[in-house]
Design an enzyme around this catalytic site. Structure first.
Site, mmCIF file in Angstrom:
data_model
loop_
_atom_site.group_PDB
_atom_site.id
_atom_site.type_symbol
_atom_site.label_atom_id
_atom_site.label_comp_id
_atom_site.label_asym_id
_atom_site.label_seq_id
_atom_site.Cartn_x
_atom_site.Cartn_y
_atom_site.Cartn_z
ATOM 1 N N LYS A 266 0.859 -1.191 0.000
ATOM 2 C CA LYS A 266 0.000 0.000 0.000
ATOM 3 C C LYS A 266 0.894 1.239 0.000
ATOM 4 O O LYS A 266 1.763 1.385 0.853
ATOM 5 C CB LYS A 266 -0.918 0.005 1.234
ATOM 6 C CG LYS A 266 -1.700 1.325 1.410
ATOM 7 C CD LYS A 266 -2.716 1.267 2.553
ATOM 8 C CE LYS A 266 -3.304 2.646 2.855
ATOM 9 N NZ LYS A 266 -4.303 2.631 3.944
ATOM 10 N N ASP B 267 -2.253 10.084 4.118
ATOM 11 C CA ASP B 267 -3.674 9.777 4.230
ATOM 12 C C ASP B 267 -4.359 10.785 5.145
ATOM 13 O O ASP B 267 -4.355 10.639 6.367
ATOM 14 C CB ASP B 267 -3.863 8.345 4.759
ATOM 15 C CG ASP B 267 -5.341 7.959 4.854
ATOM 16 O OD1 ASP B 267 -6.184 8.708 4.302
ATOM 17 O OD2 ASP B 267 -5.642 6.910 5.457
ATOM 18 N N LYS C 38 -9.827 13.063 8.428
ATOM 19 C CA LYS C 38 -9.512 12.505 9.742
ATOM 20 C C LYS C 38 -9.418 13.629 10.771
ATOM 21 O O LYS C 38 -8.990 14.723 10.428
ATOM 22 C CB LYS C 38 -8.141 11.801 9.686
ATOM 23 C CG LYS C 38 -8.132 10.451 9.002
ATOM 24 C CD LYS C 38 -6.729 9.856 9.043
ATOM 25 C CE LYS C 38 -6.629 8.567 8.241
ATOM 26 N NZ LYS C 38 -7.374 7.446 8.818
ATOM 27 N N ASP D 291 1.513 5.905 5.954
ATOM 28 C CA ASP D 291 0.581 5.066 5.195
ATOM 29 C C ASP D 291 1.204 4.494 3.914
ATOM 30 O O ASP D 291 0.539 3.799 3.157
ATOM 31 C CB ASP D 291 -0.694 5.864 4.877
ATOM 32 C CG ASP D 291 -1.952 5.010 5.004
ATOM 33 O OD1 ASP D 291 -1.870 3.912 5.572
ATOM 34 O OD2 ASP D 291 -3.008 5.449 4.508
ATOM 35 N N ASP E 181 -12.082 7.685 3.461
ATOM 36 C CA ASP E 181 -10.922 7.305 4.281
ATOM 37 C C ASP E 181 -10.587 5.816 4.149
ATOM 38 O O ASP E 181 -9.558 5.360 4.620
ATOM 39 C CB ASP E 181 -11.189 7.678 5.746
ATOM 40 C CG ASP E 181 -9.916 7.739 6.561
ATOM 41 O OD1 ASP E 181 -8.819 7.671 5.958
ATOM 42 O OD2 ASP E 181 -10.009 7.861 7.799
ATOM 43 N N GLU F 141 -9.412 4.353 1.667
ATOM 44 C CA GLU F 141 -8.793 4.538 0.352
ATOM 45 C C GLU F 141 -7.803 3.436 -0.012
ATOM 46 O O GLU F 141 -7.644 3.109 -1.174
ATOM 47 C CB GLU F 141 -8.092 5.899 0.304
ATOM 48 C CG GLU F 141 -6.671 5.948 0.909
ATOM 49 C CD GLU F 141 -6.617 5.621 2.387
ATOM 50 O OE1 GLU F 141 -7.649 5.800 3.065
ATOM 51 O OE2 GLU F 141 -5.564 5.162 2.874
ATOM 52 N N ARG G 75 -7.791 0.217 0.370
ATOM 53 C CA ARG G 75 -8.367 -0.961 -0.284
ATOM 54 C C ARG G 75 -8.741 -0.664 -1.737
ATOM 55 O O ARG G 75 -8.753 -1.560 -2.574
ATOM 56 C CB ARG G 75 -9.574 -1.459 0.510
ATOM 57 C CG ARG G 75 -10.703 -0.467 0.599
ATOM 58 C CD ARG G 75 -11.708 -0.817 1.675
ATOM 59 N NE ARG G 75 -11.201 -0.565 3.022
ATOM 60 C CZ ARG G 75 -11.880 -0.846 4.133
ATOM 61 N NH1 ARG G 75 -13.073 -1.409 4.065
ATOM 62 N NH2 ARG G 75 -11.371 -0.589 5.319
HETATM 63 N N1 BES Z 1 -4.450 4.246 6.829
HETATM 64 C C1 BES Z 1 -5.659 4.006 7.532
HETATM 65 C C2 BES Z 1 -5.537 2.876 8.549
HETATM 66 C C3 BES Z 1 -4.626 3.114 9.733
HETATM 67 C C4 BES Z 1 -5.149 3.490 10.952
HETATM 68 C C5 BES Z 1 -3.266 2.891 9.640
HETATM 69 C C6 BES Z 1 -4.317 3.681 12.035
HETATM 70 C C7 BES Z 1 -2.427 3.087 10.719
HETATM 71 C C8 BES Z 1 -2.948 3.466 11.924
HETATM 72 C C9 BES Z 1 -6.777 3.645 6.559
HETATM 73 O O1 BES Z 1 -6.696 4.208 5.311
HETATM 74 C C10 BES Z 1 -8.051 4.100 7.162
HETATM 75 O O2 BES Z 1 -8.227 5.271 7.275
HETATM 76 N N2 BES Z 1 -8.897 3.154 7.541
HETATM 77 C C11 BES Z 1 -10.143 3.450 8.127
HETATM 78 C C12 BES Z 1 -11.193 2.633 7.423
HETATM 79 C C13 BES Z 1 -12.596 2.979 7.818
HETATM 80 C C14 BES Z 1 -12.985 4.317 7.235
HETATM 81 C C15 BES Z 1 -13.500 1.898 7.337
HETATM 82 C C16 BES Z 1 -10.071 3.067 9.600
HETATM 83 O O3 BES Z 1 -9.498 2.030 9.920
HETATM 84 O O4 BES Z 1 -10.561 3.835 10.436
HETATM 85 ZN ZN ZN Z 2 -4.827 4.757 4.683
HETATM 86 MN MN MN Z 3 -7.644 6.123 5.252
#
Ligand code: BES
Ligand code: ZN
Ligand code: MN
Length: 491
Positions: free
Chosen positions: A268, A273, A280, A291, A350, A352, A354
């Site tokens: 990834k 992000d 966020k 990220d 957010d 993104e 996937r």
């Molecule tokens: N990059 C984040 C996931 C993440 C969270 C990495 C904390 C490292 C530490 C990812 O892109 C994300 O924002 N995921 C969201 C998904 C949700 C919107 C379904 C999440 O996990 O909150």
């Molecule tokens: Zn992310």
């Molecule tokens: Mn994200």
């Protein structure tokens, strides 16, 4: 960055080798040291056995340390006695960890530029000298790492030379091979850490593409925005739209005439992000330069393949972009068409990672590879479930998952399998498209994996979520998954 630090092997007598610090060891409960530590004890007139152990009560517990001056009795200025714990609990992972602790301890000393060490583990520990030396090297280099590029005053005290000293020629020969391998692996880990510790203004998609193009012995193709469009990567492209940084789709290739299998590793590569329009909150955005940690890991792994020579063909794939809330950003409600034609309703911008991985997975599956491994800082849910020391693993092939867990553990990286029950899939249902990009918050790690599975076709596939392990508060980037991937490719 550890440019000055070097690990090597020298044949000789420990007591006659000049150094700032000499490292010896003790298993838990040992009253009279044997082997190399025993020889030093004798040279020091019994200072270790009669003073450190008997008077001071040093018990050799795992990770315990004692520093004593030598007053010219031997050529080293100080002796550092390190506890290895109980002999029956001693493992290669513990050896690597000890070596890391030793170097960190030396970095706190006033003068420890030159450190010499016994070949821990090769004597009473019973390990092969080559493997022992590899672990010592990995630990030392990972321990000596610091990211001080942006400090105008470099205050961190440094160890410059770490030399394993042994008097047996055969041990030295084996140790040298171990040091060589350990150096390659640890330099890959530290390279990945550098990329992930860097400021996001530095590690842009363009920079990642440049780094890919500079790797030793790797063929690289970088697809620009118009080509990404032509390939039909509507999911990846959508994520990149809010940023002024152009997206880069990076395909690296390591070829080997003796290759018996073809493997793709996908990282990834979200260079920052922000969450996109589903912005966020500040505290969650703080570390989101990390990220692209998985992309950094894939770059680091590709960079050492020419020297480590695994007998497989390896494709390294990164869909690199930023997730930003610009006026042209993709929006909740948008419907995206991925490379395999499947449609995705954007539920949350957010989620993104996937989306970028969806197109990368489609691309990888079309390469005719046998196995695809994707690595990603994908879900906050994984951090909640497994914490900061364990990565999540899922996939469609149990033997591959089992092997990856084993290879991870051998490298000191913990992986835990999460379930991919079909029940989770319900929450991804969309009323107007094939699927949404997010579902319930509950079980978010597994739901993300089920989402990814929609883009996997006819390959053995494993997905590793390093959201919790890639970057630690205060400590920074870890290089998570580099050793897992390298061990897997070399197995
Ligand atoms: N990059 C984040 C996931 C993440 C969270 C990495 C904390 C490292 C530490 C990812 O892109 C994300 O924002 N995921 C969201 C998904 C949700 C919107 C379904 C999440 O996990 O909150
Ligand atoms: Zn992310
Ligand atoms: Mn994200």
């Amino acid at each position: 960055m550890t440019s000055k630090f070097d690990v090597s092997v020298a044949k000789g007598l420990l007591e006659q080798t000049p150094a700032n610090v000499l490292v010896v060891n003790l298993f838990e409960g040992v009253k009279i040291p044997a082997g190399a530590t025993g020889a030093i004890d004798i040279a020091l007139d019994g200072l270790i056995s009669k003073f450190v152990i008997e008077k001071e009560g040093f018990d050799g517990k795992f990770g315990s340390m004692y520093v004593l001056p030598t007053y010219g009795k031997i050529f080293a200025e100080k002796v550092l006695v390190v506890g290895l714990g109980r002999n029956k609990d001693f493992t290669l992972n513990r050896l690597r960890e000890i070596s890391q602790k030793v170097v960190k301890k030396c970095m706190k000393m006033n003068n420890a530029k030159k450190v010499i060490s016994v070949l821990h583990g090769a004597g009473i520990g019973g390990f092969d000298p080559q493997v022992a030396a590899q672990m010592i090297t990995e630990g030392a280099m990972i321990g000596a790492y610091s990211f001080d590029k942006y400090k105008t005053e470099k205050t961190q005290k440094k160890v410059e030379d770490f030399i394993i000293v042994d008097m047996v020629e055969e041990n030295c020969k084996k140790a040298k091979a171990g040091v060589k391998k350990g150096k390659l692996i640890a330099s890959a880990v530290n390279f990945a850490r550098d990329l992930s510790n860097e400021q996001p203004a530095y590690t842009t998609p363009t920079k990642l593409a440049e780094i890919a193009q500079s790797l030793n012995g790797i063929d690289v193709r970088v697809y620009e925005k118009d080509e990404i469009e032509k390939m039909g990567m509507g999911a990846f492209l959508a994520v990149s739209k809010g940023s002024s940084q152009p997206p880069k789709f990076i395909h690296m290739r390591y070829k080997n005439d003796k290759a018996q299998r073809k493997i793709a590793i996908i990282g990834k590569g979200i260079c920052f992000d922000s969450g996109g329009l589903d912005l966020k909150p500040p505290s969650s955005m703080l570390n989101m330069k990390d990220d692209m940690s998985a992309a950094g890991a894939v770059l680091a792994v590709m960079g050492v393949l020419k020297e480590l020579k695994p007998n497989c063909e390896v494709h390294g794939i990164i869909a690199a972009c930023e997730n930003m809330p610009g006026c042209s950003a993709y929006k909740p409600g948008d419907i995206l068409v991925a490379k395999n034609g499947k449609t995705i309703e954007v539920d949350n911008t957010d989620a993104e990672g996937r989306l970028t991985l969806a197109d990368a997975l489609c691309y990888a599956c079309e390469l005719g590879v046998d196995e695809v491994i994707d690595v990603a800082t994908l879900t906050g849910a994984c951090v909640v479930a497994l914490g900061n020391t364990v990565s999540g693993i899922m996939g469609n092939c149990q033997s591959m998952i089992d092997k990856l867990i084993k290879c991870g553990n051998a490298g000191g990286e913990k992986l835990w399998q999460m379930p991919m029950f079909e029940d989770y899939r319900d929450s991804l249902k969309s009323d107007i498209a094939d699927m949404k990009n997010t579902g319930s918050r509950m079980g978010g790690t597994q739901i993300a994996a089920l989402f990814l599975q929609n883009f996997v076709k006819k390959v053995h596939w494993a997905h590793i979520d390093i959201a919790g392990t890639a970057y630690l508060d205060k400590k920074g980037a870890t290089g998570a998954s580099v050793r897992t991937l390298l061990n897997y490719l070399l197995s």
